[in-house]
Design a protein around this motif. Structure first.
Motif, PDB file in Angstrom:
ATOM      1  N   VAL A 109      -0.002   7.972  -3.863  1.00 43.76           N
ATOM      2  CA  VAL A 109      -1.361   7.682  -3.402  1.00 43.76           C
ATOM      3  C   VAL A 109      -1.040   6.793  -3.862  1.00 43.76           C
ATOM      4  O   VAL A 109      -1.359   5.134  -2.706  1.00 43.76           O
ATOM      5  CB  VAL A 109      -3.026   8.208  -3.059  1.00 43.76           C
ATOM      6  N   ALA A 110      -0.924   6.025  -5.014  1.00 39.68           N
ATOM      7  CA  ALA A 110      -1.537   5.238  -5.923  1.00 39.68           C
ATOM      8  C   ALA A 110       0.474   4.086  -4.363  1.00 39.68           C
ATOM      9  O   ALA A 110       0.024   2.445  -4.146  1.00 39.68           O
ATOM     10  CB  ALA A 110      -0.649   5.093  -6.847  1.00 39.68           C
ATOM     11  N   GLU A 111       1.490   4.738  -4.815  1.00 36.24           N
ATOM     12  CA  GLU A 111       2.631   4.077  -4.318  1.00 36.24           C
ATOM     13  C   GLU A 111       2.392   3.364  -2.677  1.00 36.24           C
ATOM     14  O   GLU A 111       2.735   2.189  -1.973  1.00 36.24           O
ATOM     15  CB  GLU A 111       3.687   5.102  -4.434  1.00 36.24           C
ATOM     16  N   LEU A 112       2.077   4.243  -1.522  1.00 34.73           N
ATOM     17  CA  LEU A 112       1.387   4.261  -0.327  1.00 34.73           C
ATOM     18  C   LEU A 112       1.097   2.686  -0.110  1.00 34.73           C
ATOM     19  O   LEU A 112       0.608   2.309   0.438  1.00 34.73           O
ATOM     20  CB  LEU A 112       0.853   5.111   0.517  1.00 34.73           C
ATOM     21  N   ASP A 113      -0.785   2.760  -1.482  1.00 27.86           N
ATOM     22  CA  ASP A 113      -1.093   2.049  -1.273  1.00 27.86           C
ATOM     23  C   ASP A 113      -0.739   0.298  -1.650  1.00 27.86           C
ATOM     24  O   ASP A 113      -1.342  -0.780  -1.542  1.00 27.86           O
ATOM     25  CB  ASP A 113      -2.435   2.066  -2.316  1.00 27.86           C
ATOM     26  N   ALA A 114       0.142   0.743  -2.817  1.00 28.25           N
ATOM     27  CA  ALA A 114       1.256  -0.901  -3.167  1.00 28.25           C
ATOM     28  C   ALA A 114       2.158  -1.441  -1.964  1.00 28.25           C
ATOM     29  O   ALA A 114       2.649  -2.141  -2.268  1.00 28.25           O
ATOM     30  CB  ALA A 114       1.257  -0.098  -4.600  1.00 28.25           C
ATOM     31  N   ALA A 115       1.980  -0.547  -1.183  1.00 23.99           N
ATOM     32  CA  ALA A 115       3.389  -0.946  -0.117  1.00 23.99           C
ATOM     33  C   ALA A 115       3.375  -2.065   0.780  1.00 23.99           C
ATOM     34  O   ALA A 115       1.412  -1.883   0.761  1.00 23.99           O
ATOM     35  CB  ALA A 115       3.677   0.701   0.499  1.00 23.99           C
ATOM     36  N   PRO A 116       4.013  -2.700   0.885  1.00 29.41           N
ATOM     37  CA  PRO A 116       3.447  -4.148   1.806  1.00 29.41           C
ATOM     38  C   PRO A 116       3.043  -3.178   3.440  1.00 29.41           C
ATOM     39  O   PRO A 116       3.755  -2.173   3.562  1.00 29.41           O
ATOM     40  CB  PRO A 116       4.928  -4.886   1.284  1.00 29.41           C
ATOM     41  N   GLY A 117       2.279  -4.017   3.943  1.00 28.09           N
ATOM     42  CA  GLY A 117       1.796  -3.721   5.013  1.00 28.09           C
ATOM     43  C   GLY A 117       0.721  -2.292   5.076  1.00 28.09           C
ATOM     44  O   GLY A 117       0.239  -1.557   6.583  1.00 28.09           O
ATOM     45  N   THR A 118       0.997  -1.909   3.613  1.00 26.52           N
ATOM     46  CA  THR A 118      -0.270  -0.528   3.738  1.00 26.52           C
ATOM     47  C   THR A 118      -1.801  -1.401   4.459  1.00 26.52           C
ATOM     48  O   THR A 118      -2.404  -1.672   3.441  1.00 26.52           O
ATOM     49  CB  THR A 118      -0.161   0.492   3.182  1.00 26.52           C
TER      50      THR A 118
END
Length: 118
Positions: A109-118
């Motif tokens: 979740v932390a990785e997905l939240d930090a990803a550009p465009g999310t």
């Protein structure tokens, strides 16, 4: 457990599907109890079969040791989480598995939240 934690932690930021290559007839009652301890109700859930269509419509596919039984499609991100199978285990033995799944889901979740465009 992973799908339940992801739904719980990410809410409507993600669409979660849960399925297995060889699902049981019912969710393990000890898993239901262990997840209830974490504040997540699985009592109405039921196992579903993993289909190619489910994989096709997913951005990230998390597998837990299904090997060749899982559909593999180009362009999809796969994470294979090598974890102990809770089948045949009691709540005491499931808790560490549950906790490790929660840790991995929180990191995702932390990785997905930090990803550009999310």
């Amino acid at each position: 457990m992973a799908a339940a934690f992801l739904t719980h932690l990410a809410g409507d930021r993600v669409e979660v599907r849960s399925a297995g290559s060889a699902p049981a007839d019912a969710v393990n009652p000890h898993v239901v109890s262990a997840m209830a301890e974490a504040g997540i109700d699985l009592s109405r859930e039921f196992p579903k079969v993993l289909t190619t269509e489910v994989v096709r419509t997913s951005d990230v596919v998390i597998t837990m040791g299904c090997g060749d039984a899982c559909p593999v499609l180009p362009g999809k991100r796969y994470l294979d989480w090598a974890l102990e199978d809770p089948a045949g285990r009691g709540v005491e033995q499931i808790r560490p598995i549950r906790d490790e799944i929660e840790r991995r889901v929180r990191a995702l979740v932390a990785e997905l939240d930090a990803a550009p465009g999310t």
